[in-house]
Design a protein around this motif. Structure first.
Motif, short mmCIF file in Angstrom:
data_model
loop_
_atom_site.label_atom_id
_atom_site.label_comp_id
_atom_site.label_asym_id
_atom_site.label_seq_id
_atom_site.Cartn_x
_atom_site.Cartn_y
_atom_site.Cartn_z
N PRO A 18 0.77 -1.14 0.02
CA PRO A 18 0.10 0.04 -0.06
C PRO A 18 0.84 1.15 -0.07
N PRO A 19 0.36 2.47 -0.45
CA PRO A 19 0.97 3.66 -0.56
C PRO A 19 1.86 4.04 0.79
N ASN A 20 3.03 4.34 0.62
CA ASN A 20 4.01 4.68 1.48
C ASN A 20 4.50 3.58 2.26
N ALA A 21 3.97 2.42 2.20
CA ALA A 21 4.60 1.48 2.99
C ALA A 21 6.16 1.10 2.64
N ASP A 22 6.59 1.28 1.78
CA ASP A 22 7.98 1.17 1.17
C ASP A 22 8.77 2.09 2.34
N LYS A 23 8.25 3.25 2.64
CA LYS A 23 8.94 4.26 3.36
C LYS A 23 8.70 3.99 4.89
N ILE A 24 7.70 3.42 5.41
CA ILE A 24 7.26 3.35 7.11
C ILE A 24 7.02 1.84 7.40
N ASN A 25 6.86 0.96 6.38
CA ASN A 25 6.47 -0.35 6.67
C ASN A 25 6.59 -1.41 5.92
N LYS A 26 7.93 -1.56 5.49
CA LYS A 26 8.35 -2.59 4.39
C LYS A 26 7.77 -3.78 4.17
N PRO A 27 7.92 -4.68 5.59
CA PRO A 27 7.05 -5.76 5.64
C PRO A 27 5.65 -5.86 5.10
N ARG A 33 5.12 -9.63 1.17
CA ARG A 33 3.92 -10.38 1.67
C ARG A 33 4.16 -11.75 0.53
N MET A 34 3.96 -11.54 -0.67
CA MET A 34 4.31 -12.58 -1.56
C MET A 34 5.58 -13.41 -1.52
#
Length: 265
Positions: free
Chosen positions: A169-178, A184-185
């Motif tokens: 989801p948006p911005n997960a690469d910055k705040i929650n990479k898992p 997840r895949m």
């Protein structure tokens, strides 16, 4: 005097050529990802087939309509399309739970996966939850339950898809990479995509290609199914889907875009 130098030169050239060939093989999929699907040089598993269904079936496709494609490949747009056409459509949720969880439990208990999770759905536009993939794990069970159902496969350029799943989801690469869909895949241990796979675009592309080939082979063995292949980036996709399913072409539109990345689907 010059023989040793000549031999060294030849061996060096052979080594360089070998490395170039290895690079070409490993980067084939990366390069095709940015090429349009109309290029006949692209392997067929990355191109939607538009003429594999007889026009005599258009507007009268058997229900349910089941999307066997991957997440972030137009499933939300399909959901909007079928709902606009007055079909009862499920998009990754079946009732109050994820379709993937419901279908996993149903199959484990010896029950049919689709009707156990929603008898009134005309369409299932996304079966997976990004970790569990009924369209891969339960394809045989889906066929046994609905042998005449209409199947769909969606396509988009691999570079776009990889960019999407590595930023959703948006911005997960910055705040929650898992939480990223791609991560997840990678953890999920999916058939033909074991845990640890998915370190780059090429590995995801290879997996996608294998899935497309498996679905096509499955339908060839079970011709009671129609397989509708959809290039979601094609400018005429709304017209084609409208003809196939008897729905106004204006019902098609790109939905669920990443607000950070306008090209997401």
């Amino acid at each position: 005097l010059y023989a040793p130098t000549f031999i060294i030169l030849v061996l060096t050239c052979m080594l360089v050529l070998s490395r170039q060939l290895q690079f070409i093989q490993s980067s084939d999929i990366d390069s095709i990802a940015t090429t349009t699907y109309n290029n006949d040089n692209i392997p067929s598993c990355f191109r939607a087939r538009e003429h594999n269904i007889s026009a005599s079936h258009y507007g009268n496709m058997p229900k349910p309509f089941i999307n066997l494609g991957m997440p972030k490949m137009g499933s939300t747009s399909l959901q909007s399309f079928f709902k606009c056409g007055h079909y009862n459509s499920s998009h990754y949720e079946c009732g109050k739970e994820f379709c993937a969880d419901c279908m996993k439990r149903a199959v484990a208990n010896g029950n049919p996966p689709l009707s156990s999770c929603g008898e009134n759905y005309d369409a299932f536009v996304q079966l997976d939850d990004g970790s569990m993939f009924p369209q891969i794990e339960y394809l045989n069970e889906i066929h046994r339950e609905k042998p005449n159902s209409t199947l769909l496969l969606t396509f988009r350029p691999m570079a776009d898809w990889y960019k999407s799943i590595t930023h959703w989801p948006p911005n997960a690469d910055k705040i929650n990479k898992p939480l990223l869909m791609s991560n997840r895949m990678k953890r999920a241990n999916i058939t033909n995509f074991p845990s640890g796979k998915g370190t780059n675009e090429a590995e995801f592309s290879n997996w996608f290609c294998g899935h497309v080939e498996r679905v096509r082979e499955f339908v060839a063995l079970h011709p009671s199914h129609a397989l509708v292949e959809v290039d979601i980036m094609n400018n005429n996709v709304g017209v084609r889907l409208g003809e196939v399913f008897g729905i106004e072409s204006s019902c098609w539109g790109h939905s669920n875009k990443n607000p950070v990345m306008e090209s997401d689907q």
